[in-house]
Write a protein that holds these residues in place. Sequence first.
Motif, short mmCIF file in Angstrom:
data_model
loop_
_atom_site.label_atom_id
_atom_site.label_comp_id
_atom_site.label_asym_id
_atom_site.label_seq_id
_atom_site.Cartn_x
_atom_site.Cartn_y
_atom_site.Cartn_z
N GLY A 66 -57.11 27.07 69.15
CA GLY A 66 -57.38 25.83 69.49
C GLY A 66 -57.39 25.26 70.90
N LYS A 67 -57.31 26.21 71.82
CA LYS A 67 -57.49 25.92 73.15
C LYS A 67 -58.34 26.97 74.13
N CYS A 68 -58.26 28.26 73.75
CA CYS A 68 -58.86 29.23 74.57
C CYS A 68 -59.32 30.47 74.03
N VAL A 69 -60.37 30.82 74.15
CA VAL A 69 -61.10 31.84 73.60
C VAL A 69 -61.70 32.70 74.35
N ASN A 70 -61.61 34.23 74.32
CA ASN A 70 -62.27 35.28 75.30
C ASN A 70 -63.60 35.73 74.45
N VAL A 71 -64.64 35.72 75.34
CA VAL A 71 -65.91 36.11 74.46
C VAL A 71 -66.55 37.08 75.36
N ALA A 72 -67.56 37.67 74.75
CA ALA A 72 -68.58 38.49 75.39
C ALA A 72 -69.96 38.08 74.44
N LYS A 73 -70.61 37.17 75.15
CA LYS A 73 -71.78 36.54 74.48
C LYS A 73 -73.12 37.73 74.46
N LYS A 74 -73.63 37.65 73.40
CA LYS A 74 -74.85 38.39 73.11
C LYS A 74 -76.06 38.01 73.82
#
Length: 373
Positions: free
Chosen positions: A136-144
Amino acid sequence: MKICVIGGGNIGTAIAADLARKNQVTMLTGHPTNWKKELFSHDTDTGEGFQAILNDITDSAEKAVKDAQVVFLTVPSFLMEQEIRRCEPYLAPGTIFCVMPGTGGAEFLCRGLLEKGGILAGFDRVTHVSRLETYGKCVNVAKKKKVRIAALPKTEVVSVAALMSELFEMECTPLENYLTVTFTPSNPLLHTARVFDLFGDYKEGMTWPRNILFYGEWTNFASEVMLECDAELQALCRRIEAAQNINLQGVIPLKEHYGVETISELTDKMQSIKSLQNITSPMSLRGENYIPDFNSRYFLEDFPYGLCILRGFIEVAGLSAPYMDKILKWYCQITGKQYYFDGKFKGADLAETAIPQNYGITTLEELGIFYNQ
């Protein structure tokens, strides 16, 4: 644009943060009090990050989707039906209902939405590889860089793909028919082949001293099983093309998708994908050791709403699939589920799968009618 995101897991949080930078985004979640309107997204490839502000967070389907122009469904496949049924009464004709990814029998579950003038859009794969840092606060991503999308009615796919390209600021390629998404050889083959590799010899009482890296320690056996299942899927595609004149060239073979030629090359590729390297296997801690977690999505989703669907279409086409059969037989034995035995779909638990037979598709002719709408 008014957008609703259903499901506050890894992918739901990632796309909510991404889209909230330029749109009014409402999050529909069962745990609204655990959320902050301020979402932080961290790019694991570049090290950069941004903060986005959600318009609203609610557990009310009516409040979330009533005025939404686009709705994204990101829950596990085994929860899709209940969420679709909750939202259906409040979806206006013309609403674009996007399922990410669009597998798991979404096209069957959304028949009511289609009948009332809605548009179903299914992504072949997710737009982000993502992992929650703080719920609900923070997410780690690698966008395609690019994804593909199909739609029902299929006449809407070009406009839907153009909109998704604009929203996500990435290339979004329209697919000719939804069956291409249904047959995308992603988790339904990838996850099931790997868990069969990990736990194929499991017996009650067996434990592991640590949790094994799902991709980082990928094996040649997992690659072999996945490629053999993919070959069975490709045979299905050719059969449907010949019988119903449905173009399935978009169901890209796994060797082509990963740019490999051999089993060992596929293994090296799976181990080397940076964004996946640290993902662990579906295992849970028992005492000081680990055991298989049969309640994980790898089991609850990827078999009844993944591999079973592909095998169901193979049965409709009158083909054989010995590798898929072997995995399904093992799954039923190890979990006690009664889906598939004696080479046929039959059993007390069959209704909980999303095989096409459960939705009235038992012949290639019926398949053609449904997917050409």
